[in-house]
Enzyme design. Structure first.
Site, short mmCIF file in Angstrom:
data_model
loop_
_atom_site.label_atom_id
_atom_site.label_comp_id
_atom_site.label_asym_id
_atom_site.label_seq_id
_atom_site.Cartn_x
_atom_site.Cartn_y
_atom_site.Cartn_z
NE ARG A 101 -3.75 0.64 2.04
CZ ARG A 101 -5.07 0.79 2.38
NH1 ARG A 101 -5.06 1.49 3.51
NH2 ARG A 101 -6.00 0.01 2.10
CG HIS A 128 -8.56 0.26 -2.72
ND1 HIS A 128 -7.44 -0.82 -2.32
CD2 HIS A 128 -9.16 0.46 -1.73
CE1 HIS A 128 -7.75 -1.18 -1.28
NE2 HIS A 128 -8.56 -0.36 -0.68
CD GLN A 131 -12.84 -2.10 -0.66
OE1 GLN A 131 -11.98 -1.96 0.07
NE2 GLN A 131 -14.08 -2.79 -0.51
CG ASP A 224 -13.49 6.11 -1.19
OD1 ASP A 224 -13.58 5.85 0.14
OD2 ASP A 224 -12.44 6.13 -1.72
CB CYS A 264 -13.69 0.94 -0.16
SG CYS A 264 -13.08 2.68 0.10
NE ARG A 292 -9.85 -5.33 0.45
CZ ARG A 292 -9.19 -4.35 0.84
NH1 ARG A 292 -9.61 -3.22 1.35
NH2 ARG A 292 -7.79 -4.36 0.59
#
Ligand code: CP
Ligand code: NVA
Length: 307
Positions: A101, A128, A131, A224, A264, A292
């Site tokens: 990440r 991402h 996700q 988001d 998410c 996930r």
């Protein structure tokens, strides 16, 4: 050649389908496959904070018979003293895959170019993709299919989740609508890439400044945070520019009556979404968070089989 997942279109439509089908099988039989038996180690590196990604990779790697090595960049040589490429050359001598990440996508590209083990983007400023695998799995569980569905993302159009929805949604044959203010728009190059993919899958891409038009009749509504990691100093101007893009019960009522809501997480209730929506009956956020785990186990298994 080693396969990586650096952005969502690293998986073709057929490959995305394979990973999602494998995720369903792995969810139904959680400890049935041990491709990391040994145990083999997977390095999971964080330049930014995380709850879901950290826990789902740690638990998923253990489920697969392996050993997770969680590294904070703050306590490592990466991110200042050592390049991604040199770090990759060291790690590949000891680990079976690298999950990272980070901020700039370029760092992930350099890491992947420098190693013979799979590199997985666990969120960058631009994408991402882990996700999105979880989101697609969740949507398919609730709606029974992906191709032909309309998904509307409303909010910060320059967000990593938007870029991933554009690419992964188009790959899945979905109609992807982004409702965003002019100031926070998706990267035009990624929009072009998504449109090219959609031509081959029967999907489509629509950009809208009117949030109601974006959501009208949609099967899936997504938002988001308005303030992604690394953008904290822009909070005030973002809240002002994005206020009209909040997912309220009234906006949700514009979607199909059986639409589902995804986020998410982490969420800022009262900003990008009202509690009545995110905590209401159409929200599938807890399934999304759990998925996930299953999606990433499938991804790791799929990549390792091709390494
Ligand atoms: N959704 C997500 O990636 O959450 P974390 O930041 O907690 O990992
Ligand atoms: N767009 C958010 C996603 C968090 C999981 C961020 O980058 O902070």
């Amino acid at each position: 050649m080693t396969r990586h997942l650096l952005r969502d279109d690293d998986l073709s439509p057929a490959e995305q389908r394979e990973v999602l089908d494998l995720a369903k099988r792995m969810k139904a039989d959680r400890w049935g496959a041990q491709p990391l038996a040994g145990p083999q180690t997977v390095a999971v590196i964080f330049d930014k904070s995380s709850t879901r990604t950290r826990v789902s990779f740690a638990v998923g790697i253990a489920d697969l018979g392996g050993s997770p090595l969680i590294i904070s960049t703050a306590n490592s040589q990466l991110g200042g003293k050592e390049t991604p490429s040199d770090t990759a050359r060291v790690l590949e001598r000891m680990v079976s895959a690298i999950v990272w990440r980070t901020y700039a996508q370029a760092g992930l590209d350099e890491m992947a170019a420098g190693t013979r083990v799979p590199v997985i983007n666990a969120l960058s400023d631009d994408f991402h993709p882990c996700q999105l695998l979880a989101d697609l799995l969740t949507i398919e569980e609730h709606k029974g299919r992906l191709a032909g569905l309309t998904v509307a993302f409303v909010g910060d159009g320059a967000d990593n989740m938007v870029h991933s929805y554009l690419l992964a949604g188009a790959t899945a044959g979905m109609h992807v609508r982004i409702g965003h203010p002019e100031r926070y728009a998706p990267d035009p190059k990624i929009v072009d890439d998504a449109r090219r993919i959609a031509e081959g899958t029967g999907g489509s891409v629509t950009l809208e400044h009117d949030p109601t038009a974006a959501v009208r009749g949609a099967d899936v509504v997504v938002t988001d945070t308005w303030v992604s990691m690394g953008r904290e100093e822009e909070k005030e101007q973002r809240v002002a520019a994005l206020a009209a893009y909040k997912v309220t019960p009234a906006l949700m009522a514009e979607a199909a009556p059986d639409a589902v809501f995804l986020h998410c997480l982490p969420a800022d209730r009262g900003y990008e979404v009202e509690p009545e929506v995110i905590d209401g009956p159409q929200s599938v956020i807890w399934d999304e968070a759990e998925n996930r785990l299953h999606a990433q186990k499938a991804l790791l298994t799929w990549l390792l089989a091709r390494a």
